[in-house]
Enzyme design. Structure first.
Site, short mmCIF file in Angstrom:
data_model
loop_
_atom_site.label_atom_id
_atom_site.label_comp_id
_atom_site.label_asym_id
_atom_site.label_seq_id
_atom_site.Cartn_x
_atom_site.Cartn_y
_atom_site.Cartn_z
N ARG A 1 36.20 42.70 60.59
CA ARG A 1 35.45 42.68 61.86
C ARG A 1 35.87 43.83 62.78
NH1 ARG A 1 38.42 37.02 63.13
NH2 ARG A 1 37.59 36.75 61.04
N ASP B 1 25.27 33.70 56.72
CA ASP B 1 26.17 32.69 56.16
C ASP B 1 27.29 32.25 57.10
OD1 ASP B 1 27.43 35.10 56.16
OD2 ASP B 1 28.03 35.11 54.07
N HIS B 2 27.61 33.07 58.10
CA HIS B 2 28.81 32.80 58.90
C HIS B 2 28.56 31.89 60.11
CE1 HIS B 2 30.79 35.88 56.57
NE2 HIS B 2 31.90 35.78 57.27
N SER C 1 40.35 40.29 58.14
CA SER C 1 38.93 40.58 58.20
C SER C 1 38.58 42.04 58.44
CB SER C 1 38.36 39.75 59.35
OG SER C 1 37.19 40.30 59.85
N ARG D 1 41.87 32.51 52.81
CA ARG D 1 42.74 32.74 53.97
C ARG D 1 43.14 31.44 54.60
NH1 ARG D 1 39.31 37.78 56.16
NH2 ARG D 1 40.26 39.14 54.61
N ASP E 1 32.41 43.25 55.25
CA ASP E 1 33.16 42.01 55.09
C ASP E 1 34.30 42.31 54.13
OD1 ASP E 1 32.76 38.81 55.58
OD2 ASP E 1 33.84 39.30 53.72
C1 MIC Z 1 36.58 36.47 57.24
O1 MIC Z 1 36.71 35.93 56.16
O2 MIC Z 1 37.50 36.59 58.06
C2 MIC Z 1 35.23 37.05 57.61
C3 MIC Z 1 34.71 36.28 58.73
O3 MIC Z 1 34.35 36.93 56.52
C4 MIC Z 1 35.43 38.52 57.95
C5 MIC Z 1 34.27 39.19 58.52
C6 MIC Z 1 34.03 38.85 59.96
O4 MIC Z 1 34.96 38.73 60.73
O5 MIC Z 1 32.87 38.74 60.30
C7 MIC Z 1 35.95 39.39 56.82
O6 MIC Z 1 36.60 38.91 55.95
O7 MIC Z 1 35.75 40.61 56.86
FE1 SF4 Z 2 32.78 33.69 54.53
FE2 SF4 Z 2 34.86 35.32 54.93
FE3 SF4 Z 2 35.22 32.75 54.26
FE4 SF4 Z 2 34.26 34.44 52.50
S1 SF4 Z 2 36.28 34.51 53.42
S2 SF4 Z 2 33.50 32.38 52.91
S3 SF4 Z 2 32.97 35.76 53.75
S4 SF4 Z 2 34.29 33.53 56.14
#
Ligand code: MIC
Ligand code: SF4
Length: 739
Positions: free
Chosen positions: A636, A94-95, A634, A441, A159
């Protein structure tokens, strides 16, 4: 697809385990505690665990990964030498889909550009018995809610928004890939027993207020670190009035408050959702042990916050931080006072937080009104539905047509702009401008890479209303808009079904089951996107002696600042390449600049990653000093792997976000905090820093930081840590995986 056998087993042991735990605790239990005690690794509890203090080992029911974190998780899993995942697991692509020209073209391009990564994930999924959800199938948390989440379950996911599953009464916890690897390898999963903040909901939402506003308001109360190491547990008569997907939106965004997880108890809307998504058996089984899937009447919470839903007004949070709350009644004045751009340029509806059938339905109800009342959307409107199932159902029910009628562009069922996968024309000019999203976010630069974009977070309904008005000072509750005929008209509060009356539409949901006997996975050594991992070197006390300061970061330093997403997502499977982005968004406390730090070996300034690399090449380890809530956001683990790879040995912070602190520990880094927060001010640019006391490193025993200033003077002060015995073992071995 969902594992009914597994769920039945969980329910068969749930009551005994909870009863045993209640006896030990001698008091009423919140739901999250029931779920945790029912999933202790040791089985039936033999001791109680102190909330907020003691660590316990757990056996999660399942794990979920998305494509941006699954790569590193699987690369670690390959090194773990296991044959199959020990627990049910899924991967969601999805990313990595960039929003640009609409769903079809964008998906096609993503499939081409990311074919190597998708191929790797798919073959690894098959090889290790993991379910694979193709690109375009949907956003991890929406797909998990529709297919896998179940009341009373315990899930970890690589995630941070894994707590979304709390909308169905499951305890979902966001973790780094290394934790996922452990659980897939059949090991236990460790978590500090969280404190529990009870949020008592009364009344019923009215008018324009939505579930999203519950969490937007709460973010203002608790701030981005106010729920660290806590679970937010919702209870009280107001819960019944919220749909399951509305509950999920609330739980999802608990991550923005630092919460370990968020959860609602079993009720009718949860059962309705399970039934509407084809899981009658799960609803029946849950209802049989219903009292165990709710908090006890006399449950003990560490703190209780009361929210009367009837009094809640729509909120709009931002810019740059999800806890900067503005009630709609004061937003216009706040925008003027702060000088945020008033014109609303783009409205974005989607993300794992708000992309359900109900969300799209509510936005569409406003779109319909706009057409009827002779209005058009003034702002550009972009929509990323949560899943193929949601999209197909919304299309069948006319919702998509209503949205398109006001000019909305439907992008792929994916994260898209929420994670910077948005080719926004003109963003490179870095002009100040305002956008409103239904995401969770809004850190600087996150959506379009432009640090001057003021991104506000709101409910999908409010995004739609703002898009129609083209103005962030518009208040749909009180303000009129002029239509094409020159008349002044008002929008009525939106309405929609929570669940589709005709059930979910049949669609190819994009799932691919693992194939028995799938071959081993191969990684091309020349690839720029995937790289097998080499184990990190074990601990040497010497490494912590003469560490040059790599950066003293000032202010907000989220994982987006440490390891940016957007175009860097392409290197998520290649540690060496992604390390080039290390801390490039962090502000240097000494010159106020980003990505410009002193190289103590040359006296020149350079990019953080370049300077770290220079130290590494010179055989020198370095240290990062930071402000509050370091690593917010995140899950990550790249944000921990990159410094580790570039020979940074320690991070000294005013405080840490939970997931990131664990990620640092797992990768063999030293994460310590100032005992006295003012000591942060003592750190100077050309310092060499030593951490003393590591020979006798023990739980709860503070260490000492010694600053060797350039002028020859020396200062020292105590620093704290939260390592337990196991975690100290990770540090000694060089990483948890080595152990
Ligand atoms: C995000 O919303 O920042 C992400 C991308 O979904 C991350 C995960 C990632 O960095 O791959 C998260 O929320 O954990
Ligand atoms: Fe994707 Fe993270 Fe955004 Fe949710 S908050 S839609 S998991 S990038």
């Amino acid at each position: 697809m969902f594992d009914l056998e597994m769920i039945r087993e969980v329910y068969a042991r749930f009551p005994f385990r909870v009863d045993a735990a209640r006896k030990l605790l001698g008091r009423g239990m919140p739901l999250c505690e029931k779920i945790l005690y029912a999933h202790l690794w040791e089985g039936e509890a033999t001791q109680s665990y102190d909330r907020g203090r003691e660590y316990a080992d757990f056996a999660p029911d399942r794990v979920a990964m998305q494509d941006a974190t699954a790569q590193m998780a699987l690369l670690q899993f390959i090194n773990a030498g296991q044959d199959k995942s020990a627990v049910p697991a899924s991967i969601h692509c999805d990313h990595l889909i960039v929003a640009e020209c609409g769903a079809k073209a964008d998906l096609q391009r993503a499939n081409e550009v990311n074919s190597e990564v998708y191929g790797f994930l798919k073959s690894a999924a098959s090889r290790y018995g993991i379910g694979y959800w193709r690109p375009g199938a949907g956003i991890i948390h929406q797909v998990v809610l529709e297919n896998y989440a179940f009341p009373g379950g315990l899930m970890i996911g690589s995630d941070s928004h894994t707590p979304n599953a709390g909308g169905l009464g499951m305890l979902g916890v966001g973790v780094g890939g290394a934790d996922v690897t452990d659980v897939m390898a059949g090991l236990s999963w460790e978590l500090r027993m969280p404190r529990v903040i009870g949020v008592r909901l009364t009344g019923k939402l009215g008018g324009w207020a939505t579930p999203k506003d519950v969490i937007l308001r709460l973010a203002g109360v608790l701030s981005v670190k106010g729920a660290t190491n806590c679970v937010l547990e919702y209870f009280g008569p107001g819960c019944e009035t919220l749909s399951a997907t509305g509950k999920a939106s609330i739980c999802n965004m608990g991550a923005e408050l630092g919460a370990t997880s968020s959860v609602f108890g079993l009720d009718d809307p949860i059962c309705d959702y399970l039934r509407a998504t084809g899981r009658n058996e799960v609803a029946d089984a849950a209802q049989k042990i219903a009292e165990y899937l709710r908090p006890d009447q006399d449950a003990e919470y560490d703190r209780i916050i009361e929210i009367d839903l009837a009094e809640l007004e729509p909120c709009v949070n931002g810019p740059f931080s999800p806890d900067l709350v503005h009630g709609i009644s004061t937003l216009a004045a706040d925008v003027r006072r702060e000088g945020y751009p008033k014109t609303m340029e783009v409205g974005l509806i989607g993300s794992c937080t708000n992309s359900s059938y109900e969300d799209l339905g509510l936005a569409a109800s406003l779109a319909r009104q706009a057409v009827e009342k002779g209005l058009k959307a003034k702002a550009k409107l972009i929509i990323n539905p949560g899943s193929e199932a949601v999209l197909a159902t919304a299309r069948r029910d006319g919702i998509i047509a209503d949205l398109e009628a006001v000019g909305a562009e439907i992008m792929a069922n994916a994260c898209g702009p929420c994670i910077g996968q948005w080719n926004r024309p003109g963003a490179e000019q870095k002009k100040p401008n305002s956008i409103v999203t239904s995401f969770n976010r809004n850190f600087a630069g996150r959506a379009d890479g432009n640090p001057n974009t003021c991104a506000f977070v709101a409910s999908p309904e409010m995004v739609m209303a703002f898009s129609i008005a083209g103005d962030v000072t518009f208040n749909p509750l009180t303000d009129k808009l002029q239509n094409e005929r020159g008349e002044m008209v008002m929008l009525d509060p939106p309405v929609s079904d929570a669940l589709p009356k005709k059930g979910m539409a049949d669609a190819d949901n994009g799932y691919e089951a693992p194939v028995e006997g799938a071959p081993d996975v191969a990684v091309d050594p020349k690839s720029e996107r995937l790289q097998l991992l080499k184990p990190f070197a074990p601990f040497h006390a010497e490494d912590f002696k003469d560490m040059p300061l790599l950066i003293k970061a000032k202010g907000k330093c989220t994982t987006d600042h440490i390891s940016a997403a957007g175009k860097w997502l392409r290197f998520r499977g290649h540690l060496e390449n992604i390390s080039e982005n290390l801390l490039m968004g962090a502000t240097n406390a000494f010159n106020g600049e980003v990505n410009s730090v002193l190289n103590q070996l040359t006296g020149q300034y350079g990019a953080v990653s370049a300077v770290a690399k220079a130290y590494k090449q010179a055989g020198v380890s370095s240290i990062v000093v930071t402000d509050e809530n370091y690593g917010e956001g995140s899950s990550r683990e790249h944000a921990a792997l990159e410094p580790r790879f570039l020979n940074v040995k320690a991070v000294l912070a005013r405080s840490f976000a939970r997931i990131h602190e664990t990620n640092l520990k797992k990768q063999g880094m030293l994460a310590v905090t100032f005992a006295e927060k003012e000591d942060y001010d003592k750190v100077r640019e050309a310092d060499r820093i030593e951490i003393r006391g590591l020979e006798g490193f023990a739980p709860s025993k503070p260490l000492e930081a010694v600053l060797h200033h350039k002028d020859g003077t020396v200062e020292s002060f105590p620093v704290n840590h939260t390592y337990n015995e196991t975690q100290i073992g990770w540090l000694r071995k060089g990483a948890a995986l080595n152990k």
